[in-house]
Design a protein around this motif. Structure first.
Motif, PDB file in Angstrom:
ATOM      1  N   ALA A 122      55.053  50.137  22.183  1.00  0.00           N
ATOM      2  CA  ALA A 122      56.260  50.969  22.183  1.00  0.00           C
ATOM      3  C   ALA A 122      57.371  50.366  23.035  1.00  0.00           C
ATOM      4  CB  ALA A 122      55.916  52.374  22.685  1.00  0.00           C
ATOM      5  N   GLN A 123      57.006  49.798  24.184  1.00  0.00           N
ATOM      6  CA  GLN A 123      57.993  49.216  25.103  1.00  0.00           C
ATOM      7  C   GLN A 123      57.512  47.834  25.552  1.00  0.00           C
ATOM      8  OE1 GLN A 123      58.117  52.174  28.209  1.00  0.00           O
ATOM      9  NE2 GLN A 123      59.628  53.425  27.127  1.00  0.00           N
ATOM     10  N   PRO A 124      57.551  46.863  24.662  1.00  0.00           N
ATOM     11  CA  PRO A 124      56.955  45.553  24.971  1.00  0.00           C
ATOM     12  C   PRO A 124      57.580  44.836  26.162  1.00  0.00           C
ATOM     13  CG  PRO A 124      58.278  45.457  22.965  1.00  0.00           C
ATOM     14  CD  PRO A 124      58.155  46.897  23.326  1.00  0.00           C
ATOM     15  N   ILE A 125      58.902  44.845  26.261  1.00  0.00           N
ATOM     16  CA  ILE A 125      59.562  44.103  27.338  1.00  0.00           C
ATOM     17  C   ILE A 125      59.330  44.773  28.685  1.00  0.00           C
ATOM     18  CG2 ILE A 125      61.772  43.297  28.238  1.00  0.00           C
ATOM     19  CD1 ILE A 125      62.757  43.024  25.384  1.00  0.00           C
ATOM     20  N   GLN A 126      59.590  46.082  28.740  1.00  0.00           N
ATOM     21  CA  GLN A 126      59.438  46.796  30.008  1.00  0.00           C
ATOM     22  C   GLN A 126      57.990  46.763  30.497  1.00  0.00           C
ATOM     23  OE1 GLN A 126      60.935  47.778  27.245  1.00  0.00           O
ATOM     24  NE2 GLN A 126      62.603  49.245  27.612  1.00  0.00           N
ATOM     25  N   GLU A 127      57.060  46.984  29.577  1.00  0.00           N
ATOM     26  CA  GLU A 127      55.652  47.028  29.981  1.00  0.00           C
ATOM     27  C   GLU A 127      55.144  45.645  30.374  1.00  0.00           C
ATOM     28  OE1 GLU A 127      51.986  48.957  30.774  1.00  0.00           O
ATOM     29  OE2 GLU A 127      54.098  49.554  30.646  1.00  0.00           O
ATOM     30  N   SER A 128      55.612  44.618  29.676  1.00  0.00           N
ATOM     31  CA  SER A 128      55.198  43.256  30.020  1.00  0.00           C
ATOM     32  C   SER A 128      55.663  42.893  31.425  1.00  0.00           C
ATOM     33  CB  SER A 128      55.759  42.260  29.004  1.00  0.00           C
ATOM     34  OG  SER A 128      55.199  42.487  27.721  1.00  0.00           O
ATOM     35  N   LYS A 129      56.875  43.298  31.768  1.00  0.00           N
ATOM     36  CA  LYS A 129      57.375  43.033  33.117  1.00  0.00           C
ATOM     37  C   LYS A 129      56.557  43.794  34.156  1.00  0.00           C
ATOM     38  CE  LYS A 129      62.163  41.957  31.838  1.00  0.00           C
ATOM     39  NZ  LYS A 129      63.586  42.371  31.956  1.00  0.00           N
ATOM     40  N   ARG A 130      56.152  45.016  33.814  1.00  0.00           N
ATOM     41  CA  ARG A 130      55.340  45.803  34.749  1.00  0.00           C
ATOM     42  C   ARG A 130      53.986  45.146  34.981  1.00  0.00           C
ATOM     43  NH1 ARG A 130      51.306  49.352  35.185  1.00  0.00           N
ATOM     44  NH2 ARG A 130      50.727  49.038  33.001  1.00  0.00           N
ATOM     45  N   LEU A 131      53.447  44.528  33.933  1.00  0.00           N
ATOM     46  CA  LEU A 131      52.121  43.915  34.035  1.00  0.00           C
ATOM     47  C   LEU A 131      52.116  42.668  34.911  1.00  0.00           C
ATOM     48  CD1 LEU A 131      50.884  44.308  30.340  1.00  0.00           C
ATOM     49  CD2 LEU A 131      50.129  45.601  32.340  1.00  0.00           C
ATOM     50  N   PHE A 132      53.299  42.133  35.211  1.00  0.00           N
ATOM     51  CA  PHE A 132      53.355  40.958  36.087  1.00  0.00           C
ATOM     52  C   PHE A 132      52.801  41.257  37.483  1.00  0.00           C
ATOM     53  CE2 PHE A 132      56.762  38.921  33.344  1.00  0.00           C
ATOM     54  CZ  PHE A 132      55.951  37.859  32.980  1.00  0.00           C
ATOM     55  N   LYS A 133      52.705  42.521  37.826  1.00  0.00           N
ATOM     56  CA  LYS A 133      52.159  42.860  39.146  1.00  0.00           C
ATOM     57  C   LYS A 133      50.679  42.495  39.249  1.00  0.00           C
ATOM     58  CE  LYS A 133      50.861  47.684  38.165  1.00  0.00           C
ATOM     59  NZ  LYS A 133      51.084  49.091  38.562  1.00  0.00           N
ATOM     60  N   TYR A 134      50.059  42.198  38.104  1.00  0.00           N
ATOM     61  CA  TYR A 134      48.644  41.831  38.101  1.00  0.00           C
ATOM     62  C   TYR A 134      48.426  40.320  38.166  1.00  0.00           C
ATOM     63  CZ  TYR A 134      47.872  46.690  36.743  1.00  0.00           C
ATOM     64  OH  TYR A 134      47.845  48.062  36.711  1.00  0.00           O
ATOM     65  N   ILE A 135      49.460  39.578  38.509  1.00  0.00           N
ATOM     66  CA  ILE A 135      49.307  38.125  38.640  1.00  0.00           C
ATOM     67  C   ILE A 135      48.192  37.758  39.626  1.00  0.00           C
ATOM     68  CG2 ILE A 135      50.436  36.054  39.570  1.00  0.00           C
ATOM     69  CD1 ILE A 135      52.985  36.921  38.166  1.00  0.00           C
ATOM     70  N   PRO A 136      48.133  38.376  40.816  1.00  0.00           N
ATOM     71  CA  PRO A 136      47.038  38.030  41.737  1.00  0.00           C
ATOM     72  C   PRO A 136      45.655  38.292  41.145  1.00  0.00           C
ATOM     73  CG  PRO A 136      48.773  39.213  42.894  1.00  0.00           C
ATOM     74  CD  PRO A 136      49.093  39.308  41.437  1.00  0.00           C
ATOM     75  N   GLN A 137      45.500  39.410  40.424  1.00  0.00           N
ATOM     76  CA  GLN A 137      44.198  39.709  39.821  1.00  0.00           C
ATOM     77  C   GLN A 137      43.837  38.693  38.747  1.00  0.00           C
ATOM     78  OE1 GLN A 137      46.429  41.971  40.696  1.00  0.00           O
ATOM     79  NE2 GLN A 137      45.522  43.978  41.098  1.00  0.00           N
ATOM     80  N   MET A 138      44.824  38.285  37.942  1.00  0.00           N
ATOM     81  CA  MET A 138      44.552  37.306  36.893  1.00  0.00           C
ATOM     82  C   MET A 138      44.179  35.952  37.495  1.00  0.00           C
ATOM     83  SD  MET A 138      44.700  38.809  34.015  1.00  0.00           S
ATOM     84  CE  MET A 138      44.732  37.404  32.903  1.00  0.00           C
ATOM     85  N   ALA A 139      44.840  35.588  38.588  1.00  0.00           N
ATOM     86  CA  ALA A 139      44.507  34.333  39.266  1.00  0.00           C
ATOM     87  C   ALA A 139      43.093  34.393  39.837  1.00  0.00           C
ATOM     88  CB  ALA A 139      45.519  34.050  40.374  1.00  0.00           C
ATOM     89  N   GLU A 140      42.713  35.558  40.359  1.00  0.00           N
ATOM     90  CA  GLU A 140      41.359  35.700  40.904  1.00  0.00           C
ATOM     91  C   GLU A 140      40.317  35.685  39.788  1.00  0.00           C
ATOM     92  OE1 GLU A 140      38.802  38.543  43.980  1.00  0.00           O
ATOM     93  OE2 GLU A 140      40.919  38.980  43.557  1.00  0.00           O
ATOM     94  N   ILE A 141      40.636  36.280  38.651  1.00  0.00           N
ATOM     95  CA  ILE A 141      39.723  36.248  37.508  1.00  0.00           C
ATOM     96  C   ILE A 141      39.466  34.807  37.082  1.00  0.00           C
ATOM     97  CG2 ILE A 141      39.612  36.725  35.022  1.00  0.00           C
ATOM     98  CD1 ILE A 141      40.898  39.455  35.657  1.00  0.00           C
ATOM     99  N   ALA A 142      40.528  34.015  37.026  1.00  0.00           N
ATOM    100  CA  ALA A 142      40.374  32.602  36.672  1.00  0.00           C
ATOM    101  C   ALA A 142      39.508  31.882  37.700  1.00  0.00           C
ATOM    102  CB  ALA A 142      41.747  31.941  36.566  1.00  0.00           C
ATOM    103  N   ALA A 143      39.731  32.167  38.977  1.00  0.00           N
ATOM    104  CA  ALA A 143      38.963  31.516  40.040  1.00  0.00           C
ATOM    105  C   ALA A 143      37.485  31.892  39.967  1.00  0.00           C
ATOM    106  CB  ALA A 143      39.542  31.895  41.401  1.00  0.00           C
ATOM    107  N   VAL A 144      37.207  33.164  39.758  1.00  0.00           N
ATOM    108  CA  VAL A 144      35.816  33.633  39.680  1.00  0.00           C
ATOM    109  C   VAL A 144      35.092  32.982  38.510  1.00  0.00           C
ATOM    110  CG1 VAL A 144      34.387  35.653  39.162  1.00  0.00           C
ATOM    111  CG2 VAL A 144      36.208  35.820  40.866  1.00  0.00           C
ATOM    112  N   ALA A 145      35.765  32.892  37.366  1.00  0.00           N
ATOM    113  CA  ALA A 145      35.138  32.296  36.184  1.00  0.00           C
ATOM    114  C   ALA A 145      34.854  30.814  36.387  1.00  0.00           C
ATOM    115  CB  ALA A 145      36.035  32.499  34.962  1.00  0.00           C
ATOM    116  N   VAL A 146      35.759  30.118  37.049  1.00  0.00           N
ATOM    117  CA  VAL A 146      35.570  28.682  37.279  1.00  0.00           C
ATOM    118  C   VAL A 146      34.443  28.433  38.278  1.00  0.00           C
ATOM    119  CG1 VAL A 146      36.629  26.623  38.274  1.00  0.00           C
ATOM    120  CG2 VAL A 146      37.920  28.021  36.665  1.00  0.00           C
ATOM    121  N   ILE A 147      34.406  29.199  39.361  1.00  0.00           N
ATOM    122  CA  ILE A 147      33.370  29.005  40.387  1.00  0.00           C
ATOM    123  C   ILE A 147      32.002  29.401  39.845  1.00  0.00           C
ATOM    124  CG2 ILE A 147      32.565  29.776  42.649  1.00  0.00           C
ATOM    125  CD1 ILE A 147      35.504  29.996  43.480  1.00  0.00           C
ATOM    126  N   ASN A 148      31.914  30.577  39.204  1.00  0.00           N
ATOM    127  CA  ASN A 148      30.697  30.993  38.490  1.00  0.00           C
ATOM    128  C   ASN A 148      29.440  30.804  39.339  1.00  0.00           C
ATOM    129  OD1 ASN A 148      29.208  31.978  36.325  1.00  0.00           O
ATOM    130  ND2 ASN A 148      29.022  29.976  35.340  1.00  0.00           N
TER     131      ASN A 148
END
Length: 215
Positions: A122-148
């Motif tokens: 419904a609101q792709p631009i506004q919601e996508s910008k809001r989701l940027f607050k999860y950058i730290p979580q996404m970076a940690e997800i990548a780190a966890v998967a790589v370290i495994n």
């Protein structure tokens, strides 16, 4: 001689090829690289002299700017500004098949993120910008998967924290998207669901009595 036209693959053949590719990914893992923000340094004159004086010695040049535990290679990539090729350091990673403990930690991180597909549509631009607050979580997800490794369960682990910071400083959105696709495949949700289904079937199967058993 007339060239035979190549026949297009059927849907079943394409699905079979895709399935084989997924199975290979799940069994061997996937490799990916991240460019470093470090200008490559040429070997010193003293290093080159030692190589000439002692040709039989297996001496490898290593840039002191790069930590010893990093897997780094020198690669030529196109330079958009100059239109020529330039050398850059690429840090290499290998995501191996994920262990259950790693998947469970990833699940915990996923649960911290609020995502609503209907709102995104419904609101792709506004919601996508809001989701940027999860950058730290996404970076940690990548780190966890790589370290495994079991250490990912430790919320204060230094290895996870350092790699998370590295990804925040070096990963682009495009690379993150590709990495997320790999992680999703490596979690193998279909295989896990199948495991639960098999266990449930075992629990609902009536055990054989003494009379039913074959001697």
């Amino acid at each position: 001689m007339e060239q035979q036209e190549q026949q297009e693959l059927t849907r079943e053949q394409r699905l079979e090829i895709e399935d084989k590719a997924i199975q290979a990914l799940l069994s061997m893992g996937a490799k990916f690289t991240v460019p470093l923000k470090i200008n490559p340094v040429k070997p010193s004159k003293w290093f080159n002299l030692k190589k000439r004086l002692f040709p039989k010695r297996n001496v490898v040049w290593r840039d002191k700017q790069i930590p010893k535990d990093w897997d780094v290679t020198l690669t030529d990539i196109p330079d958009v500004e100059t239109g020529t090729m330039k050398e850059v350091y690429m840090r290499n990673f290998h995501i191996k098949p994920l262990y259950l403990g790693t998947i469970d930690r990833l699940r915990q991180l996923y649960m911290l993120m609020e995502y609503n597909e209907d709102v995104v549509q419904a609101q792709p631009i506004q919601e996508s910008k809001r989701l940027f607050k999860y950058i730290p979580q996404m970076a940690e997800i990548a780190a966890v998967a790589v370290i495994n490794d079991p250490i990912v369960a430790d919320l204060k682990n230094k290895s996870v924290r350092d790699l998370k910071q590295f990804f925040m400083e070096h990963l682009t959105v495009a690379r993150l998207q590709k990495l997320a696709e790999v992680i999703n495949q490596m979690m193998n949700p279909a295989g896990f669901t199948s495991s639960i289904r098999l266990i449930r079937e075992m629990g609902t199967t009536r055990p054989k009595t003494e009379n039913d058993r074959i001697e």
